[in-house]
Design a protein around this motif. Structure first.
Motif, PDB file in Angstrom:
ATOM      1  N   THR A 235      -4.754  -2.955   0.680  1.00  0.00           N
ATOM      2  CA  THR A 235      -5.482  -3.412  -0.485  1.00  0.00           C
ATOM      3  C   THR A 235      -7.118  -2.906  -0.153  1.00  0.00           C
ATOM      4  OG1 THR A 235      -4.190  -5.274  -0.754  1.00  0.00           O
ATOM      5  CG2 THR A 235      -6.244  -5.363  -1.672  1.00  0.00           C
ATOM      6  N   ASP A 236      -7.769  -2.377  -1.187  1.00  0.00           N
ATOM      7  CA  ASP A 236      -8.882  -1.886  -1.029  1.00  0.00           C
ATOM      8  C   ASP A 236     -10.209  -3.275  -1.269  1.00  0.00           C
ATOM      9  OD1 ASP A 236      -9.421  -2.249  -3.693  1.00  0.00           O
ATOM     10  OD2 ASP A 236      -9.310  -0.126  -4.210  1.00  0.00           O
ATOM     11  N   SER A 237     -11.269  -2.594  -0.962  1.00  0.00           N
ATOM     12  CA  SER A 237     -12.346  -3.754  -1.164  1.00  0.00           C
ATOM     13  C   SER A 237     -12.533  -4.230  -2.549  1.00  0.00           C
ATOM     14  CB  SER A 237     -13.599  -3.175  -0.820  1.00  0.00           C
ATOM     15  OG  SER A 237     -13.932  -2.076  -1.885  1.00  0.00           O
TER      16      SER A 237
ATOM     17  N   TYR B 281      -3.099   9.299  -0.231  1.00  0.00           N
ATOM     18  CA  TYR B 281      -3.904   8.157  -0.420  1.00  0.00           C
ATOM     19  C   TYR B 281      -5.378   8.688   0.153  1.00  0.00           C
ATOM     20  CZ  TYR B 281      -3.142   6.674   4.325  1.00  0.00           C
ATOM     21  OH  TYR B 281      -3.154   6.541   5.494  1.00  0.00           O
TER      22      TYR B 281
ATOM     23  N   GLN C 251     -10.905   4.929   1.033  1.00  0.00           N
ATOM     24  CA  GLN C 251     -10.542   3.570   0.250  1.00  0.00           C
ATOM     25  C   GLN C 251      -9.608   2.696   1.016  1.00  0.00           C
ATOM     26  OE1 GLN C 251      -8.552   4.592  -3.244  1.00  0.00           O
ATOM     27  NE2 GLN C 251      -8.798   2.647  -4.200  1.00  0.00           N
ATOM     28  N   PHE C 252      -8.721   3.156   1.842  1.00  0.00           N
ATOM     29  CA  PHE C 252      -7.806   2.499   2.804  1.00  0.00           C
ATOM     30  C   PHE C 252      -7.721   2.737   4.130  1.00  0.00           C
ATOM     31  CE2 PHE C 252      -5.959   3.108  -1.659  1.00  0.00           C
ATOM     32  CZ  PHE C 252      -5.919   1.722  -2.064  1.00  0.00           C
TER      33      PHE C 252
END
Length: 376
Positions: free
Chosen positions: A185-187, A198, A202-203
């Motif tokens: 899950t990102d921020s 991906y 981001q991850f």
């Protein structure tokens, strides 16, 4: 990590080794060998398109375009099943995938399969078959697609179990054990769409993800436990039959998912929490976002509890589809006790205040039945 494969497995052993501990298993092709679909739907190792057209050609189906992202899913459209088959042949590059097709509604005279005894303790479909829910629904599906069609990374609806039986073709699975949401899950709360492609910025923690990867072959059935996120890709032309299902063993997971979703709704609506009727509005939003609200969840639990209370007094016809193991006296009382545990959580949940009297009443009935059982 590896998935356990079994060519033989009793119902009792399935419950003890996989259902109760909430871990996956891959069942061998002998379990589905007698299914009509494995003979009627397959020719020369691939889909029998002529037979499928004969059975379902005029039915409307939902088709995903696997190369087109639509929020956290894929772009979908409705079309005739016959047109889908035609497009599958003419334009394999489009990666069209027939998903979530409620095919058992299409032909009441033809029975393609019978759920395995190990997987027969299916409360969700018993409940929806009762006609009690407002929406006419079921969670029995067929999936059909060519090579490279796939389903993005996701958790199953309601945090239910699922099972998936391959009629033909192969699937490449990635199963992710629970408790790792922070890694994918990102921020801002978005989860990864594709584990194979991906944005590492981001991850950044995704490489730490514990996972099980395996190939499911023709005739094999995968049991996917509650809360196990997964991603699936077809290898060659593939057909599968799938169920989402729940019972006493994962009922708490369903409640925890509902309560978590309600927390998210309340947080999103925090600026208007003082408005008149806020509680009812939050339930409305919850139902729109999650497919069920607290009243709907209690209706489901109450219906199943009443069936088991009927079984205590005699033979409950609606539970007749369950394997005999799940209808023994010890199994029935175990189910009632596990229902009562979830009802206790509901009784102490402030969000459930509108159903508290009904929850308490049902708990008293269960307590009376269990107490009598212990005295015998």
């Amino acid at each position: 990590m590896e998935i356990e494969r079994r060519d033989t497995l009793s119902v009792n052993d399935f419950v003890r080794e996989f259902l109760e501990p909430n871990v996956p298993v891959l069942l061998g092709p002998s379990f589905t060998q007698s299914w009509p679909a494995r003979a009627d739907w397959v020719v020369d190792g691939g889909p029998n398109f002529a037979r499928l057209q004969q059975l379902y050609g005029e039915e409307q189906v939902q088709v995903a375009e696997c190369d087109k992202v639509y929020f956290s899913d894929q772009k979908r459209t409705d079309m005739r099943f016959g047109d889908f088959i035609d497009q599958w042949h003419r334009h394999p590059e489009r990666k069209l995938y027939c998903k979530d097709w409620h095919f058992t509604r299409s032909s009441t005279e033809y029975t393609a399969y019978t759920p395995l005894p190990q997987l027969s303790d299916d409360w969700i479909n018993i409940y929806y078959d009762s006609g009690i829910p407002e929406q006419h629904d079921d969670y029995r599906f067929c999936y059909l697609g060519g090579h490279g069609t796939w389903t993005p990374f996701h958790e199953d609806v309601y945090r239910s179990y699922s099972w998936s039986a391959n009629i033909c073709g192969k699937k490449r699975w990635i199963l992710v054990p629970p408790g790792q949401n922070h890694l994918f899950t990102d921020s801002v709360g978005n989860w990864v769409y594709n584990l194979n492609q991906y944005d590492k910025a981001q991850f950044p923690q995704l490489h730490k993800l514990r996972r099980i990867e395996f190939i499911q072959r023709e005739g094999e059935t995968v049991f996917v436990p509650s809360g196990w996120w997964h991603q699936v890709e077809n290898i060659g032309n593939t057909i599968s039959i799938n169920h989402n299902w729940a019972n006493e063993f994962n009922l708490r997971f369903l409640y925890e998912r509902l309560a978590s979703d309600m927390e998210a709704v309340q947080y999103a609506l925090r600026d208007v929490c003082d408005m008149d009727g806020f509680e009812e509005h939050a339930q409305l939003v919850l139902r729109a976002d999650s497919g069920v609200d607290y009243r709907g969840f209690f209706s489901f639990v109450n219906y199943m509890a009443q069936l088991y209370l009927t079984q205590v007094a005699g033979e409950c016809q609606e539970l007749g589809r369950l394997d005999g193991y799940f209808r023994t006296q010890s199994s029935v009382y175990r189910a009632l006790q596990m229902v009562d545990h979830v009802l206790e959580l509901l009784a102490h949940d402030k969000v459930a205040s509108m159903i508290k009297d009904r929850v308490d009443q049902l708990r008293r009935r269960i307590s009376h039945a269990v107490t009598r059982h212990k005295q015998l």
